[in-house]
Scaffold this active site. Structure first.
Site: not given
Ligand code: CMC
Length: 449
Positions: A274, A315, A371
């Site tokens: 987050h 996201h 971010d």
């Molecule tokens: N790098 C590589 N792969 C990713 C990433 C990433 N940053 N984000 C998602 N994926 C992949 C994930 O492994 C999954 O792959 P598969 O379908 O093969 O299993 C697919 O994309 C879908 O991801 P998800 O985990 O189901 O997506 P989510 O909606 O649960 O997670 C997130 C959203 C923001 C937690 C995630 O994208 C992430 O961890 N990003 C990196 C951390 C980050 O930058 N966070 C800040 C978010 S914006 C500000 C805020 O809200 O605080």
């Protein structure tokens, strides 16, 4: 959740194959009511059908008029106003007012707001002493979280959450004191003397003064930094039902005071998935070290099966470019023009270019989020890496408070209490022979480690 007009109202016809019974569930605003599922029963002792939605992937937990996001189109609006216009024309305090009251303030309302917020910037001296109790290497988010929770002990009347006057004064206190406490935490970690608020300065100028002022009799804020911080505060002020806002709403639903509820939001924001992501982006860039290593790093992320992520990418809601990231990228150019090019910008640009052309990221609709570039801006303004999430928390307090109050005044809301699917043991007898028990938690040695 986006509810375009076309999703409208209607009914959902369902047939339960267990019983052959047919049901009609009303559809309103593109949703069905989870409680309408309870009438669907397999037998007399069945409590009724429930929906299973770990991490709220497709569940609306409230009705909200505060923030609108269209994740596919990259749209973000506060109370109907596009984020781009607010970032260009507004001030953070104006946005904080808008989020809470639903309308932009008139001149008289704005003057009154500035007066009250400025008046309440000071904190009780015991809060300063409380912060001084932390060790030199304490994370400023831990310090901020616990000191905001401690404020509830200083303002015990704040627990009268149904008293509008109490909500007003708590709102002013939180908006006014967060920058002061954040700056005190910063100065403590740096081993620098505390700088008290200067009420002749604006909200963001005063914050920069409490952070950076040394022996000069009058702090002269850098106008580029002041505006950059103002814009970043506006961009971070709210983001509908994210992890920390959900935490504030859930904790606040027990009718605890807003200081405690906001402390819960700060705790949730701390995590690297987050608000902690802006900090994690810089650690990631440091690990990459040089633009020539970007390709190998991206390959490592892709082959890591989700274990290693590209921080600042992806996201839950945005499936195209995060509109905030676009504004931040432009802002970065303005700040770098003032302080010189950040040495890591080249790595960030190469990383963005590589990821946006890569099939893995394209297929999963992973774009830079807010971010990705904020850390580089904060660093060029000389903020330490572990302070980035604190800046996010100061701004998001405006959104948390607006969402908290909306939840409190919403007649449909009750104490947050999700259901579960129990997967544990059925009833079993207590085992009195201690040596016959299954050593589930390992040996004493492993506990000591
Ligand atoms: N790098 C590589 N792969 C990713 C990433 C990433 N940053 N984000 C998602 N994926 C992949 C994930 O492994 C999954 O792959 P598969 O379908 O093969 O299993 C697919 O994309 C879908 O991801 P998800 O985990 O189901 O997506 P989510 O909606 O649960 O997670 C997130 C959203 C923001 C937690 C995630 O994208 C992430 O961890 N990003 C990196 C951390 C980050 O930058 N966070 C800040 C978010 S914006 C500000 C805020 O809200 O605080």
């Amino acid at each position: 959740m986006t509810t375009p007009a076309s999703t409208g109202t209607g009914t959902l016809d369902v047939r339960d194959s267990r019983t052959g019974t047919q049901y009609q569930l009303p559809i309103t605003d593109g949703t069905i009511r989870a409680n309408d599922l309870l009438q669907i029963k397999a037998g007399a002792d069945d409590p009724g059908l429930r929906s299973y939605d770990p991490a709220f992937l497709n569940t609306a937990s409230c009705r909200s008029a505060i923030t609108f996001i269209d994740g596919d189109k990259g749209i973000l609006r506060y109370r109907g106003y596009p984020i781009e216009q607010l970032a260009e024309k507004s001030t953070f305090l104006e946005v904080a007012y808008l989020l809470r009251h639903g309308e932009l303030p008139t001149q008289a309302q704005y003057d009154e707001l500035v007066y009250h917020v400025t008046y309440h910037t000071y904190v009780h001296e015991n809060i300063r002493k409380f912060l001084e109790g932390f060790r030199y290497d304490a994370h400023p988010m831990s310090m901020l979280c616990s000191s905001v929770a401690a404020l509830s002990a200083f303002y015990p009347d704040a627990h009268h959450v149904h008293d509008e006057e109490q909500r007003n004064i708590s709102w002013i206190r939180l908006i006014a004191k967060l920058p002061t406490m954040a700056a005190f935490a910063y100065r403590h970690v740096k081993g620098l003397p505390i700088i008290y608020p200067d009420n002749a300065l604006t909200y963001t100028e005063n914050f920069l003064s409490m952070i950076a002022r040394m022996s000069e009799p009058r702090y002269e804020p850098n106008p580029v930094f002041t505006r950059a911080l103002e814009v970043l505060f506006i961009l971070h002020a709210d983001h509908e039902q994210n992890c920390s806002t959900n935490a504030v709403r859930a904790v606040g639903s027990s009718h605890v005071d807003p200081f405690t509820a906001v402390a819960a939001g700060i705790a949730a924001l701390f995590g690297p998935l987050h608000g902690g992501a802006n900090e994690a982006v810089l650690y990631m860039i440091k690990e990459i070290g040089h633009p020539k290593n970007v390709k190998a790093f991206v390959e490592e992320v892709k082959s890591g099966k989700g274990e290693k992520k590209l921080m600042g990418f992806g996201h839950r809601v945005y499936k195209s470019y995060d509109p905030r990231a676009k504004i931040v990228k432009k802002l970065a150019d303005e700040v770098f023009a003032q302080v010189g090019m950040d040495k890591d910008l080249e790595i960030a640009l190469e990383l963005e270019r590589t990821a946006l052309e890569d099939e893995y990221f394209i297929k999963r609709k992973l774009y830079p989020n807010v971010d990705f570039y904020t850390g580089l801006i904060y660093r060029s303004m000389a903020f330490p890496t572990d302070f980035f999430t604190v800046l996010f928390a100061v701004a998001r307090t405006a959104g948390w408070l607006a969402q908290w109050e909306e939840m409190l005044l919403d007649k449909e809301q009750k104490i947050a209490r999700p259901r579960q699917i129990y997967t544990g043991y059925d009833e079993r007898p207590y085992e009195p022979r201690i040596n016959e028990r299954f050593p589930r938690f390992g040996s004493k040695d492993s506990l000591r480690r």
